[in-house]
Design a protein around this motif. Structure first.
Motif, mmCIF file in Angstrom:
data_model
loop_
_atom_site.group_PDB
_atom_site.id
_atom_site.type_symbol
_atom_site.label_atom_id
_atom_site.label_comp_id
_atom_site.label_asym_id
_atom_site.label_seq_id
_atom_site.Cartn_x
_atom_site.Cartn_y
_atom_site.Cartn_z
ATOM 1 N N PHE A 2 -33.821 48.250 51.503
ATOM 2 C CA PHE A 2 -33.063 47.605 52.574
ATOM 3 C C PHE A 2 -31.550 47.605 52.319
ATOM 4 O O PHE A 2 -30.784 47.085 53.130
ATOM 5 N N ASN A 3 -31.148 48.167 51.178
ATOM 6 C CA ASN A 3 -29.730 48.225 50.815
ATOM 7 C C ASN A 3 -29.104 46.825 50.816
ATOM 8 O O ASN A 3 -28.086 46.564 51.457
ATOM 9 N N ILE A 4 -29.776 45.927 50.107
ATOM 10 C CA ILE A 4 -29.307 44.539 49.983
ATOM 11 C C ILE A 4 -29.366 44.144 48.514
ATOM 12 O O ILE A 4 -29.856 44.904 47.664
ATOM 13 N N SER A 5 -28.875 42.947 48.208
ATOM 14 C CA SER A 5 -28.867 42.499 46.816
ATOM 15 C C SER A 5 -30.246 41.994 46.394
ATOM 16 O O SER A 5 -31.031 41.520 47.223
ATOM 17 N N ARG A 6 -30.515 42.097 45.095
ATOM 18 C CA ARG A 6 -31.778 41.585 44.574
ATOM 19 C C ARG A 6 -31.848 40.069 44.711
ATOM 20 O O ARG A 6 -32.937 39.501 44.837
ATOM 21 N N MET A 7 -30.692 39.423 44.692
ATOM 22 C CA MET A 7 -30.673 37.971 44.855
ATOM 23 C C MET A 7 -31.221 37.570 46.229
ATOM 24 O O MET A 7 -31.960 36.591 46.360
ATOM 25 N N THR A 8 -30.877 38.344 47.251
ATOM 26 C CA THR A 8 -31.379 38.070 48.602
ATOM 27 C C THR A 8 -32.888 38.282 48.660
ATOM 28 O O THR A 8 -33.626 37.492 49.257
ATOM 29 N N VAL A 9 -33.354 39.331 48.025
ATOM 30 C CA VAL A 9 -34.800 39.594 47.960
ATOM 31 C C VAL A 9 -35.502 38.449 47.244
ATOM 32 O O VAL A 9 -36.540 37.953 47.694
ATOM 33 N N ARG A 10 -34.920 38.030 46.118
ATOM 34 C CA ARG A 10 -35.533 36.955 45.334
ATOM 35 C C ARG A 10 -35.633 35.668 46.145
ATOM 36 O O ARG A 10 -36.627 34.950 46.068
ATOM 37 N N LEU A 46 -46.883 43.199 45.373
ATOM 38 C CA LEU A 46 -45.737 43.610 46.174
ATOM 39 C C LEU A 46 -44.850 44.566 45.386
ATOM 40 O O LEU A 46 -44.870 44.577 44.147
ATOM 41 N N PRO A 47 -44.047 45.363 46.080
ATOM 42 C CA PRO A 47 -43.041 46.177 45.378
ATOM 43 C C PRO A 47 -42.095 45.263 44.601
ATOM 44 O O PRO A 47 -41.947 44.076 44.909
ATOM 45 N N SER A 48 -41.437 45.809 43.610
ATOM 46 C CA SER A 48 -40.512 45.024 42.799
ATOM 47 C C SER A 48 -39.274 44.644 43.609
ATOM 48 O O SER A 48 -38.990 45.230 44.657
ATOM 49 N N GLU A 49 -38.539 43.659 43.112
ATOM 50 C CA GLU A 49 -37.292 43.260 43.772
ATOM 51 C C GLU A 49 -36.329 44.436 43.849
ATOM 52 O O GLU A 49 -35.599 44.599 44.834
ATOM 53 N N ARG A 50 -36.309 45.249 42.813
ATOM 54 C CA ARG A 50 -35.398 46.402 42.801
ATOM 55 C C ARG A 50 -35.738 47.364 43.933
ATOM 56 O O ARG A 50 -34.841 47.865 44.646
ATOM 57 N N ILE A 51 -37.036 47.617 44.142
ATOM 58 C CA ILE A 51 -37.446 48.539 45.202
ATOM 59 C C ILE A 51 -37.103 47.964 46.573
ATOM 60 O O ILE A 51 -36.604 48.669 47.461
ATOM 61 N N PHE A 52 -37.354 46.669 46.757
ATOM 62 C CA PHE A 52 -36.982 46.015 48.012
ATOM 63 C C PHE A 52 -35.478 46.156 48.262
ATOM 64 O O PHE A 52 -35.030 46.483 49.369
ATOM 65 N N ALA A 53 -34.686 45.877 47.221
ATOM 66 C CA ALA A 53 -33.227 45.916 47.357
ATOM 67 C C ALA A 53 -32.750 47.312 47.731
ATOM 68 O O ALA A 53 -31.861 47.480 48.587
ATOM 69 N N GLU A 54 -33.335 48.329 47.099
ATOM 70 C CA GLU A 54 -32.946 49.702 47.411
ATOM 71 C C GLU A 54 -33.398 50.110 48.810
ATOM 72 O O GLU A 54 -32.670 50.803 49.532
ATOM 73 N N MET A 68 -37.493 46.247 61.272
ATOM 74 C CA MET A 68 -36.857 46.316 59.953
ATOM 75 C C MET A 68 -35.758 45.250 59.862
ATOM 76 O O MET A 68 -35.816 44.242 60.536
ATOM 77 N N ILE A 69 -34.737 45.515 59.050
ATOM 78 C CA ILE A 69 -33.682 44.532 58.820
ATOM 79 C C ILE A 69 -32.464 44.862 59.677
ATOM 80 O O ILE A 69 -31.963 45.990 59.664
ATOM 81 N N ASP A 70 -32.002 43.868 60.437
ATOM 82 C CA ASP A 70 -30.816 44.031 61.271
ATOM 83 C C ASP A 70 -29.687 43.195 60.667
ATOM 84 O O ASP A 70 -29.675 41.970 60.788
ATOM 85 N N LYS A 71 -28.733 43.860 60.027
ATOM 86 C CA LYS A 71 -27.647 43.136 59.358
ATOM 87 C C LYS A 71 -26.665 42.515 60.339
ATOM 88 O O LYS A 71 -25.823 41.704 59.939
ATOM 89 N N ASN A 72 -26.757 42.891 61.612
ATOM 90 C CA ASN A 72 -25.888 42.291 62.626
ATOM 91 C C ASN A 72 -26.546 41.101 63.322
ATOM 92 O O ASN A 72 -25.931 40.467 64.171
ATOM 93 N N SER A 73 -27.780 40.832 62.942
ATOM 94 C CA SER A 73 -28.502 39.719 63.564
ATOM 95 C C SER A 73 -27.975 38.381 63.040
ATOM 96 O O SER A 73 -27.548 38.281 61.884
ATOM 97 N N PRO A 74 -27.992 37.336 63.891
ATOM 98 C CA PRO A 74 -27.596 36.003 63.409
ATOM 99 C C PRO A 74 -28.608 35.409 62.433
ATOM 100 O O PRO A 74 -28.311 34.448 61.732
ATOM 101 N N LEU A 75 -29.814 35.988 62.381
ATOM 102 C CA LEU A 75 -30.830 35.511 61.444
ATOM 103 C C LEU A 75 -30.470 35.958 60.030
ATOM 104 O O LEU A 75 -30.108 37.125 59.813
ATOM 105 N N PRO A 76 -30.554 35.060 59.043
ATOM 106 C CA PRO A 76 -30.246 35.446 57.662
ATOM 107 C C PRO A 76 -31.136 36.605 57.203
ATOM 108 O O PRO A 76 -32.304 36.705 57.597
#
Length: 245
Positions: A43-51, A33-41, A1-9
């Motif tokens: 992974f608890n990240i911004s839609r801009m990052t998903v986009r 694919l799921p919508s940007e909103r679903i992705f953002a929710e 999944m997504i590791d927010k502590n990882s050095p990878l963006p």
């Protein structure tokens, strides 16, 4: 999944997560694919990052966007070697696809200046002008505008134009096709290309111009083709020259 502590963006981690879904066959060509909103929710990240993540994959040709519909897994691109002269029909059959055409224009006319120059024609000569959408398994692959020297390739008809021209030239007329020269450049689809190729205006396309000669050097064909950038890629073999400086 997504590791927010990882050095990878984070956007890069999302890209790799999506890639794995496709590599594992969980998401196949044509799947939405799921919508940007679903992705953002999720992974608890911004839609801009998903986009940003999705845009990178769209630019790579792995995903495609359809206006008003969503983002889909793209079809795998057909790889077309730039060595050797074959027809579209021959190429598609060799790949196991059913080739087809939609003929939108067929007329006999004096050549334009560009066509006359390309085919060494006089203003009083005539050319067959064909405009066709080339299909693979009934899906549009390319838009072709073809000019054929009517004094070299004779008795061309609409029925023949909807099949393989090269087969008609070699098998029926008994002529031998020798070689061709072509140029390739990237472009963005205009309204016409978008409508006929079933893509969006502004989507990437590949423009190819080709001049084809008979074995004796006589030029007979000038083609301008717009290939869907999401369906095609071209490759070329480049042997190292034996000459050294």
């Amino acid at each position: 999944m997504i590791d927010k502590n990882s050095p990878l963006p984070i956007y890069y981690q999302i890209q790799e997560w999506i890639r794995k879904k496709m590599d594992d066959g969980e998401w196949e060509p044509g799947d939405m694919l799921p919508s940007e909103r679903i992705f953002a929710e999720q992974f608890n990240i911004s839609r801009m990052t998903v986009r940003q993540a999705i845009t990178e994959l769209v630019n790579e040709g792995l995903l495609r966007r359809e206006k008003g519909k969503g983002t889909f897994v793209a079809e795998k691109k057909l790889e077309q070697p730039l060595q050797g002269l074959t027809s579209f029909t021959e190429d598609m059959k060799a790949r196991g696809f059913q080739p087809g055409n939609k003929l939108y224009e067929f007329r006999v006319t004096p050549p334009s200046r560009d066509v006359a120059d390309a085919l060494n024609m006089k203003k009083t000569d005539s050319v067959y002008e064909l405009e066709r959408v080339r299909l693979a398994d009934n899906k549009p692959m390319a838009l072709e505008m073809t000019s054929i020297h009517a004094g070299v390739v004779t008795n061309l008809s609409k029925d023949i134009a909807q099949s393989s021209l090269y087969n008609y030239i070699e098998q029926t007329l008994g002529l031998t096709i020798g070689h061709a020269s072509q140029t390739l450049e990237s472009a963005l689809a205009g309204e016409k290309e978008a409508e006929l190729l079933q893509i969006e205006a502004g989507d990437p396309i590949l423009w190819i111009s080709r001049k084809t000669h008979l074995q004796d050097g006589t030029p007979f064909e000038y083609v301008r083709s717009a290939y869907r950038g999401d369906r095609y890629k071209f490759s070329i073999h480049l042997p190292r020259s034996t000459r050294r400086h």
